[in-house]
Enzyme design. Sequence first.
Site, mmCIF file in Angstrom:
data_model
loop_
_atom_site.group_PDB
_atom_site.id
_atom_site.type_symbol
_atom_site.label_atom_id
_atom_site.label_comp_id
_atom_site.label_asym_id
_atom_site.label_seq_id
_atom_site.Cartn_x
_atom_site.Cartn_y
_atom_site.Cartn_z
ATOM 1 N N ILE A 1 37.753 28.703 34.993
ATOM 2 C CA ILE A 1 38.168 29.442 33.789
ATOM 3 C C ILE A 1 39.110 29.084 33.207
ATOM 4 O O ILE A 1 39.645 29.545 32.033
ATOM 5 C CB ILE A 1 37.706 30.867 34.152
ATOM 6 C CG1 ILE A 1 38.660 30.758 35.125
ATOM 7 C CG2 ILE A 1 36.478 31.108 34.428
ATOM 8 C CD1 ILE A 1 38.585 33.060 35.668
ATOM 9 N N ASN A 2 40.276 28.025 33.711
ATOM 10 C CA ASN A 2 40.911 27.612 33.162
ATOM 11 C C ASN A 2 42.428 28.301 34.154
ATOM 12 O O ASN A 2 42.628 28.510 35.765
ATOM 13 C CB ASN A 2 41.352 27.786 31.919
ATOM 14 C CG ASN A 2 42.142 26.498 31.243
ATOM 15 O OD1 ASN A 2 43.296 25.851 31.828
ATOM 16 N ND2 ASN A 2 42.300 26.525 29.319
ATOM 17 N N THR B 1 41.685 25.789 38.974
ATOM 18 C CA THR B 1 40.528 25.376 38.820
ATOM 19 C C THR B 1 39.557 25.475 40.477
ATOM 20 O O THR B 1 40.375 26.295 41.191
ATOM 21 C CB THR B 1 40.600 23.672 39.009
ATOM 22 O OG1 THR B 1 41.325 23.314 39.381
ATOM 23 C CG2 THR B 1 39.975 23.677 37.226
ATOM 24 N N ASP C 1 42.272 23.852 25.887
ATOM 25 C CA ASP C 1 42.769 23.036 26.731
ATOM 26 C C ASP C 1 43.013 22.038 25.297
ATOM 27 O O ASP C 1 42.731 20.705 25.482
ATOM 28 C CB ASP C 1 42.151 22.853 27.095
ATOM 29 C CG ASP C 1 42.368 23.519 28.968
ATOM 30 O OD1 ASP C 1 43.371 24.201 28.623
ATOM 31 O OD2 ASP C 1 41.434 22.698 29.953
#
Length: 600
Positions: free
Chosen positions: A429-430, A410, A452
């Site tokens: 965007i992870n 993040t 996730d």
Amino acid sequence: MADSDGVRAQSTVLMGNTGGRSPETPLNQKKRFLAVIGVITGVSILIGGLHYITTKNNDTCYPKVAVAADAGNCSQVGRDILLLKNGSAVDAAIATLLCVGLYNPQNMGIGGGVVFTIYDASTGKVETIDARETAPQKSSANMFDKDPQKTESVTGGLSIAVPGLLRGFMMAHKRHGRLEWKDLFQPSIKMARKGVIIGKAMAEALSETSVMIENSTTWCDVFCDSNNKTLKENDMIKLLKLADTYELIANEGPDVFYTGSLSQKIVKDIQAEGGIITSEDLRDYEPRVHEYALNFTMRNYTFHVPSAPFSGPVLAMILKILDGYNFTHNSLQTDERKILTYHRMIEAFRFTYARKSELGDPQFVKITDIIENMTSDETARNIRSKIDDTTTKPDSYYGKDISPPYDSGTSHLSIIAEDGSAVSVTSSINDLFGSMVMSPTTGIIFNNQMKDFSRTEQGKNINMNNLIQPGKRPLSSMCPTIIMDNSQPKHKRVKMVVGASGWTKIPSAIAQVVLNKLYFDYTLKKSVDEPRFHNGWKPNVTEVEEKFDKSMSEGLRKKNHDIHQLLGGDYLGEVQVAVRQGDRICAECDFREGGSPAGY
């Protein structure tokens, strides 16, 4: 001030030295005098500003405004929006994050999502805006069951959830913006075309993904040099396609991404990589505004955080458990006290992370009772009674046997503005470079937030509240926080704006910085720089950073903690924070990420 005196002494020499030339007329002397005074005034203002910046404690402070982003040039963009354009705190936040998307594209960008916590000084209210990505309409709980390599949920088109960032930006701008929408994009458009210098964080990400980059024409066109080798730290990178995309969004608004000409390209590019996002998914995406953030009070401070699916309840539970120990600077004054304090903190992490594994999207699952339980004083008292000061316990002691999902990278930004308003905002965007899908036509890097969600192929001990459903948001560790000072009830002001990047370590990293500054009375720099520790319950090991005090590690081992020391550049969260200290606003950007603050 010594520096100013030095300038004034120099000015005397400048005015008195004619260099052997003929004497000047009184008129010319006056012109020269006024010119020199103008130069001296400018230098004095600069030096005066520098005087405000550094204090005797090495904290970085400003008289009115602070912006703390994980890219120094982007902190300056936010500052300039406030200082030169008279923009709002939200204007500055949007412009800054658009810039961060250039300097740290491995962590965030317009192909991802965002969550804001916003304090409006004119109303005294704190709200949150949830623009987390959502599962596409064609998704299902078992969509990854036939993926034996467990890779489709990590990279590629199927891992991409519907991006929410731009509609989140627009909602925040409509509610709190002051400048024209297009003005917020101009600094980043110019930077992207002129080129930005690759910093430490991007360079490390490029190194880790160099094989993928060098084997992809789309990626290598952007991230490789003339010899088709991955760019390195201090190289320049130009993001020309992304600049064109920014310009289109600036001129036509975010709907060009969701329903306009860009949307057709986005859908085509994602589906070409095996994704299932449709034009309808983009069209129907809606951010959520919560006009009253989840809040809890400790001592003279009220904390405002986003509720589930974010980790506000997690931070609340950690801090409420620990508040009952009445920590002060004395809690760290001897090795014995410090070991006990750290032991209690780690135990609070364990109990809380076990409960985090029960959270999900409240629009889809009934978790109101879970959130209320996690944030209650009674729960905090009950858990404190279960913490044994002499030893840690087996996994089952802390909670249900549920395997937590593992969310990833993040970027965080903290702002306190001149009018007293504040923004704490986290975007993602992870994983590094998200899905590793970059649109060849728009330059957008897409998220892999489908990772996730809990997935049925992970086994029976999964979080059933976090299973994939169309339109659902996955659980997140993000926790942008605003802390209000209640010591003067008639004049409440922002005390601290704080948040972090760093995957599941985000809540524990924020908690440590808050405790270091507000409870243990560290300087702000020391509060952020202090080596961290983390225990996420599963795996039930306590990670410590490389420079963590070895005597503390040994003391914790004697209490049966399984200590794992990280090496090299592995860190436990990266925190960006701004805090009001007297009549100044100080800011710190975590050295672990390499950013720097700006202000005036």
